[in-house]
Design a protein around this motif. Sequence first.
Motif, mmCIF file in Angstrom:
data_model
loop_
_atom_site.group_PDB
_atom_site.id
_atom_site.type_symbol
_atom_site.label_atom_id
_atom_site.label_comp_id
_atom_site.label_asym_id
_atom_site.label_seq_id
_atom_site.Cartn_x
_atom_site.Cartn_y
_atom_site.Cartn_z
ATOM 1 N N ALA A 1 8.552 -7.089 9.450
ATOM 2 C CA ALA A 1 8.604 -5.635 9.634
ATOM 3 C C ALA A 1 8.263 -4.904 8.339
ATOM 4 O O ALA A 1 7.671 -3.816 8.363
ATOM 5 N N LYS A 2 8.613 -5.496 7.206
ATOM 6 C CA LYS A 2 8.314 -4.876 5.913
ATOM 7 C C LYS A 2 6.812 -4.780 5.651
ATOM 8 O O LYS A 2 6.366 -3.960 4.841
ATOM 9 N N LYS A 3 6.038 -5.612 6.326
ATOM 10 C CA LYS A 3 4.593 -5.652 6.105
ATOM 11 C C LYS A 3 3.819 -4.729 7.052
ATOM 12 O O LYS A 3 2.596 -4.604 6.927
ATOM 13 N N VAL A 4 4.517 -4.096 7.992
ATOM 14 C CA VAL A 4 3.849 -3.194 8.931
ATOM 15 C C VAL A 4 3.293 -1.984 8.181
ATOM 16 O O VAL A 4 3.988 -1.372 7.363
ATOM 17 N N VAL A 5 2.044 -1.644 8.467
ATOM 18 C CA VAL A 5 1.379 -0.539 7.774
ATOM 19 C C VAL A 5 1.623 0.756 8.547
ATOM 20 O O VAL A 5 1.289 0.858 9.729
ATOM 21 N N ILE A 6 2.185 1.733 7.866
ATOM 22 C CA ILE A 6 2.518 3.023 8.473
ATOM 23 C C ILE A 6 1.668 4.091 7.798
ATOM 24 O O ILE A 6 1.577 4.136 6.569
#
Length: 494
Positions: free
Chosen positions: A309-314
């Motif tokens: 989840a920390k790697k999800v690009v927002i």
Amino acid sequence: MTRSYQHWINGAEQAPSSGAYIERTSPAHGELLAKFAAGTEKDVDAAVEHAHRVHTSGAWSNVPASERARLLNKWADLIERDADRLAVIEAEEVGKPIVYAKGEVLWSAELTRFAASLAWQIPGEAHTHLGENKLGLVTREPRGVVGLIVPWNFPMVCLFQKLPYALAAGCPVVIKPSELTSGTALEVAKLAAEAGLPAGIINIVTGKGSVVGERLTRHPNVSMISFTGSTRVGKQIAATAAQDLTRVALELGGKAANVVFADADLDAALDGVLFGVILNQGEECVAGTRLLIEESVADEFVSRLVERAKKVVIGMPLDEKVQIGALIHEGHLESVLEYIRIGQEEGATLAYGGQRLTDGELAKGLFVGPTIFTNVKPSHRIFREEIFAPVLAVTTFKTVEEAIELANDTEYGLGNGLWTKDVDKALNVSRKLQSGTVFVNTYLESAAQMPFGGYKQSGYGRENGVDGLLEFMEVKSTFIKLGARTPVLPNTLD
């Protein structure tokens, strides 16, 4: 440049009778995107009048099914031709990542092609063994004018799970898109005209649901309402339509579970669970917002899930690298943050996320990243209520029976997922899950041939598949007596 739209009635743009317009600003950066006509009851009446005239004249229903199919396929070609432009409109108005918006547009074209294929094979029956000189025919006819009310989260897919099927069945339609995301509906209506679909079979009136949707639901010349949206509004529509016995199909809310067993391919399950909760910012009725994980692997699985989840690009919707965009409007953002607060107050553990994101370019928009709660109990509101955001509630189980009980412990029944390498377990569990769709070792993946709809408070009726066509058709039985007349009563004159 700000886009400006009017209604689409009888094959042409039509200004709102009120002269008023609704402004749509970007949920990602706050700038003005589009202006949509603010519809009135008078506008709805005009649209229904043209659609009703098409129906009663047979101008569309009497067109050979093969020709209807040809026009629908040509329309799909034009949607694919303009997919990039339509995707930009969809991404900007919803706030979703452009990569998903493009997929949504192309899937809409695919649904149109499948609906076109169904037009070739509208079913009918002939019963020839009813007795001497007797014949029975079972035929299907278009219901009439159909009102299509679609939501803001998937403006094209939610529309195209209805529209091409209604047209293939021979029904003219009046569409009420969300006042927040009306752009693509109006654009594809113009493409339908370019493809050669006759004027009057597709009509669009934009505006508020309390005005446009209410009048459409009550109109005496509307034979059916097909609605996608919240369970609360769906119940209101059903109650209103019931007064005139107007047929209703409802695709409503959900609280889907992803059930992960210890014997699953955990790497694949990690991707599926994360994708199931972040797609479209979690603003999806079939989002997998509950994770039911077997206790023996729960700690490791959740730890790895947080790292992914920390790697999800927002970020901004038009950035092709972005995986989560902006939430739809300020009020919804506030509701999501309130649910996160409630989750903590009720005793769940906030393992990751849970804040509004305001760094850099995100400061102007409505952004919440992946949020993961552990130690969630079935009594918690974040377990039971639809949040419509990338908020995941994690609950553990020890046995197969407990997993099934937890998955079914909801008023909703739109979808569920399960992950296991055991084929027997997959089949047995899927049979016991109370939902219209079950995804096995995948999530949010399906096919146009597969019907979609809900159990329980998730609505009734089906979209897609053959059922998606039959929703828009009436069944007629015709019993024919052949040959010489047979007296009904015995001859008493002898």
